[in-house]
Motif scaffolding. Sequence first.
Motif, mmCIF file in Angstrom:
data_model
loop_
_atom_site.group_PDB
_atom_site.id
_atom_site.type_symbol
_atom_site.label_atom_id
_atom_site.label_comp_id
_atom_site.label_asym_id
_atom_site.label_seq_id
_atom_site.Cartn_x
_atom_site.Cartn_y
_atom_site.Cartn_z
ATOM 1 N N PRO A 151 30.330 33.091 38.544
ATOM 2 C CA PRO A 151 30.749 32.307 39.468
ATOM 3 C C PRO A 151 32.455 32.285 39.258
ATOM 4 C CG PRO A 151 28.846 31.540 38.124
ATOM 5 C CD PRO A 151 29.371 32.709 37.324
ATOM 6 N N PHE A 152 32.310 31.507 39.800
ATOM 7 C CA PHE A 152 34.312 31.225 40.303
ATOM 8 C C PHE A 152 34.077 29.902 41.257
ATOM 9 C CE2 PHE A 152 33.272 33.426 44.201
ATOM 10 C CZ PHE A 152 34.362 32.753 45.463
ATOM 11 N N ILE A 153 35.813 29.463 41.569
ATOM 12 C CA ILE A 153 35.484 27.717 41.700
ATOM 13 C C ILE A 153 36.617 28.155 43.314
ATOM 14 C CG2 ILE A 153 36.739 25.666 42.052
ATOM 15 C CD1 ILE A 153 36.398 25.957 38.675
ATOM 16 N N PRO A 154 36.304 28.546 44.048
ATOM 17 C CA PRO A 154 37.478 29.431 45.198
ATOM 18 C C PRO A 154 38.965 28.254 45.120
ATOM 19 C CG PRO A 154 34.998 27.471 46.477
ATOM 20 C CD PRO A 154 34.983 27.900 44.754
ATOM 21 N N GLY A 155 39.692 28.575 46.007
ATOM 22 C CA GLY A 155 41.296 27.816 45.653
ATOM 23 C C GLY A 155 40.832 26.840 46.658
#
Length: 424
Positions: A38-42
């Motif tokens: 999982p990641f947090i988009p810019g």
Amino acid sequence: MKKVYYQLKMNQVSPLRIGNGENDATDNDLMCDSRGIPFIPGSSIAGVVREKYEKLIGKDSNQLFGMIKGSDISESRILVSDATGSEGAVLTDYTITIRDGVGLDQWGVAIPGHKYDFQVVETKNPYFCVLEWSGDENEYLTEIEQGMDLLVKHLVKDGIQFGARTTRGYGKMQVEARRKQFNFPEEIEQWLAFDPFAEDAFLSGEEVFAEEMEKNGTFITIQAAVKVKGSFSVRVSMERIEKAPDSVVLKNYDDKPVIPGTSWAGVFRHHMQEILGHILNESMTENAEEKALDFLFGKNETGHVRSGIYFGETVIEGGKPYHHTRNAVDRFTQEPKNTALFTDEFWQGGQGTLEIMIEKDKISKLQKQLLEVSLLDLDLGILTFGGAVGTGHGRVEISNLTVDGVDVTDKLKERTIGFLEEVL
């Protein structure tokens, strides 16, 4: 000319829910990279940072963050990267779980056909994001020293939240920040050797501290230390797992039971509506105060709006689980139903903290009083949460209560109304 970089190191405090628009595993799957991490988009980070810039710094964000208004288009002067895990992060560092949601009517009863599930992620592994700014000396004074530096200090002080359900405790991050600056042309060689996405790139940079920040006057912050009286169950269905109880208590990645902000918001809203109905003794649907209460919790005549009251997720420390097996009974005859044996897990004892934050400009004097009475009823065991509340479960007592850091426990125990107004 100058370049300024900020590295935001974000440590997850509560479950993160950022959907990718797909429903392969659940009704709302997580956004993950090619490794499944999982990641947090810019774009999400830029939106949240921009909103906080306007609220906390009190400046128009268009010049710094760009805008599109008809034919008028300006580029953002702040470049925002995705927030990703550490360089050595692997999928096993992340706990991805499935939570259930259900639509409720104004009485807290489930609406048929409104059940859904969604993925959330929890991890102790930090996320790293980089903010980059370029400009000349004059722009630096107004945009950085009087803008971004102050904003980043606020983020370090108060944290930040991303994704869905942030007003219900999801997506909360603690923030550590470091800053590096390059002046041109004298430091161009150092800049060329600088890789802002390397984790150790900011070790020689300046750490950003929050000690200088004044108290944020935008929100009222209430913290209630609660102790479980008896047992409770915020249930998770175990239909997917063979030989498990039919439902177990919702837990976080540390295997500690939690009371999600959605549960708190639901019971407080329902309780405040009931009290208001008794006070006014008239039709709730036609009452202006009822509509204002809806607005406070995130709903108006046209649909859903952003809630002005925030409920955090409560992690329960201590206590222990137990299982209860019983028969379902007919609601009219009270006779056991055939083949209706089921087992539930409950959590006995423990303590935690309920955090409530309210936007000051969204709550009226009457609504503050309704919230105060609800806190009194929570302490008395009248306001309950979770499943099986009709059989004595889901009660807590408040051992300590603060409003914006001021201890009002004595006033609560004296059953005094008006402590919110008095403190503020």
